[in-house]
Design a protein around this motif. Structure first.
Motif, PDB file in Angstrom:
ATOM      1  N   PHE A   1      -5.110   4.577  -0.860  1.00 18.26           N
ATOM      2  CA  PHE A   1      -3.852   3.856  -0.930  1.00 18.26           C
ATOM      3  C   PHE A   1      -3.732   3.167  -2.284  1.00 18.26           C
TER       4      PHE A   1
ATOM      5  N   TYR B   1      -6.208  -8.019   1.625  1.00 19.31           N
ATOM      6  CA  TYR B   1      -5.958  -6.911   2.539  1.00 19.31           C
ATOM      7  C   TYR B   1      -7.072  -6.871   3.580  1.00 19.31           C
TER       8      TYR B   1
ATOM      9  N   VAL C   1       0.848  -1.193   0.000  1.00 21.60           N
ATOM     10  CA  VAL C   1       0.000   0.000   0.000  1.00 21.60           C
ATOM     11  C   VAL C   1       0.883   1.243   0.000  1.00 21.60           C
TER      12      VAL C   1
ATOM     13  N   LEU D   1      -2.562   0.354  -4.711  1.00 19.87           N
ATOM     14  CA  LEU D   1      -2.226  -1.055  -4.609  1.00 19.87           C
ATOM     15  C   LEU D   1      -1.281  -1.432  -5.758  1.00 19.87           C
TER      16      LEU D   1
ATOM     17  N   ARG E   1       0.179   5.248   0.474  1.00 25.84           N
ATOM     18  CA  ARG E   1      -0.825   6.261   0.770  1.00 25.84           C
ATOM     19  C   ARG E   1      -0.642   7.456  -0.143  1.00 25.84           C
TER      20      ARG E   1
ATOM     21  N   ASP F   1      -6.807  -7.523  -4.306  1.00 26.87           N
ATOM     22  CA  ASP F   1      -6.364  -6.720  -5.434  1.00 26.87           C
ATOM     23  C   ASP F   1      -6.382  -7.536  -6.727  1.00 26.87           C
TER      24      ASP F   1
END
Length: 474
Positions: A470, A401, A34, A472, A36, A395
């Protein structure tokens, strides 16, 4: 364990990538990470009060409190003066445009959330709100609003007046937990509970672009459940979600909640037990267990019942404070995954204080069906430190996650068989109250994990409501 190093890197905005488990992984299939990318503010002074350990603007079971469609993201919440608001932004934009939809929250009840849905057949946005075992409020937009967001202004005139029915269709006087789900053929379904906690049934309604139809109830509240402590003859099925995979199968994990506390070892616990699973291949008309056996028909006399065989995929008695309405997702092959949480037996075989015991010793588990059809469960080595819910997404590479209370994120790789769970982001800097609302629709559209959270406050002092993003693995 290098947790502090990993967390510091995450907070600095660096990509945090777990080491690969033993074995090799293709370079094209990176593990979870991740980065941000930013945070926006929806409301600097959003409504804040705590009930049922949660917030009305950030209850994780909302479906959807945050969603993405055709390049725009949408969010719903209640303002400090209790007005129901829907906001939108172009993906990546820093500011939101907001509209009040003509309804004010009636009670300080955190279950009275706002949920959104999109009927693709006519491009409308639908809202259902302010219900907990009583009536609901329904609002829908004009046709085409979701199909041309850049060309149509975002104003109150784009929404119809609030209604106490679905365009004249009255469902039940005891309505709770609205969950909209878009069907593969462009229709919109509304999942909801009839009646009350411990004695209720799940039901479906469907919108085809011209009218709403009540499909009926599909779970049963009757039958006898017996634990080592006692029996109960009434209950409700709490859904972890209701979702279509890319092949058109409708999946739902669930737990049962018994009405009679005699099934528990202690009155301070909670009567939730067992994790079950059902699916439907005919748009929710017929429900099957994991083996493919029909166990219920929506609107028919045969409903999914606690006495049906083959429902339970992870057995657990009512003595471990199992959470209801947690989370589920499907992977690229249509295999179902879920997050469940409870107090494991190593901390004792009887929880006596639901909130305190979950906060002190609760753990989340990743439950999934593998390629051979076998159910597997992995404990995620992250203490809950909360009585509240954890959310799950996968993802494009099927890495998993878990988004914990306070905005903490853990990840596990598909390459490892989901055995390498570890913290990717610890939530520092968010000052989040607890549960977060995930944008389940955005992950597949632009590879971003986006969630809404509200800052901690006290009493009924309003606090800031945000959306944070975030990136991926690409």
């Amino acid at each position: 364990m290098h947790r502090r190093t990993l967390l510091a890197a995450a907070l600095a905005g660096a990509v945090v990538t777990p080491a690969l488990a033993s074995g090799t992984a293709r370079a094209a299939d990176p593990g979870p990470s991740v980065t941000r990318t930013g945070t926006t503010t929806l409301d600097a002074q959003a409504l804040f009060f705590v009930s049922y350990d949660g917030l009305v603007n950030n209850n994780a079971f909302q479906k959807n409190g945050l969603l993405t469609y055709k390049g725009y993201q949408y969010a719903v919440w209640y303002t400090a003066d209790r007005n129901a608001v829907v906001g939108r932004r172009a993906l990546g934009a820093g500011t939101w445009s907001t509209v009040k939809v003509g309804h004010t929250l009636r009670y300080d009840d955190s279950h009275n959330v706002i949920s959104m849905g999109v009927s693709k057949v006519d491009g409308r946005l639908h809202l259902n709100m302010d219900s907990h075992s009583d009536g609901f409020t329904y609002v829908k937009s004009v046709a085409g609003l979701m199909d041309n967001p850049g060309g149509l202004s975002w104003t109150a005139s784009r929404f119809g007046a609030p209604q106490s029915t679905l365009d004249g269709l009255a469902l039940t006087s005891q309505f709770t937990y609205p969950q909209f789900v878009s069907t593969p053929d462009g229709k919109l379904q509304l999942s909801y509970r009839v009646a009350v906690s411990g004695n209720g049934r799940n039901a479906l309604a469907e919108y085809d672009g011209t009218k709403w139809t009540n499909l009926g109830e599909w779970s049963s509240s009757t039958g006898t459940y017996t634990s080592e402590h006692g029996s109960s003859t009434a209950r409700n099925m709490y859904l972890h979600g209701i979702d279509y995979d890319r092949n058109g199968r409708l999946h739902s994990f669930f737990t049962w909640r018994e009405q009679n506390g005699a099934v528990m070892c202690s009155s301070g616990g909670i009567t939730n037990h067992d994790t079950g699973y059902v699916y439907s291949d005919d748009r929710g008309r017929t429900w099957r267990n994991n083996a493919g056996t029909v166990v219920g028909v929506t609107g028919g006399s045969d409903k999914v019942s606690v006495t049906d065989a083959g429902l339970v995929v992870d057995p657990l008695n009512p003595d471990h404070s199992l959470m209801n309405q947690e989370s589920q997702f499907t992977d690229s092959a249509g295999r179902p995954h879920a997050i469940i949480s409870y107090v494991p037996g190593r901390f004792g075989q009887c929880t006596t204080n639901y909130v305190a015991n979950r906060t002190a010793n609760g753990r989340a588990f990743h439950v999934r069906r593998n390629a051979s059809g076998t159910w597997q469960k992995t404990e995620i080595p992250v203490p809950l430190n909360s009585s509240q819910r954890t959310k799950l997404i996968l993802d494009k590479y099927d890495n998993a996650y878990a988004v914990f209370p306070f905005g903490r994120i853990a990840g596990a790789s598909a390459a490892s068989g989901y055995t390498d769970w570890r913290i990717l982001f610890d939530g520092s800097g968010l000052n989040a109250f607890g549960e977060v609302v995930i944008d389940e629709t955005r992950v597949a559209q632009d590879g971003v994990l986006s969630f809404m959270y509200q800052e901690k406050s006290s009493g009924t002092t309003p606090s800031a409501l945000h959306v944070t993003d975030f990136r991926l693995p690409a």
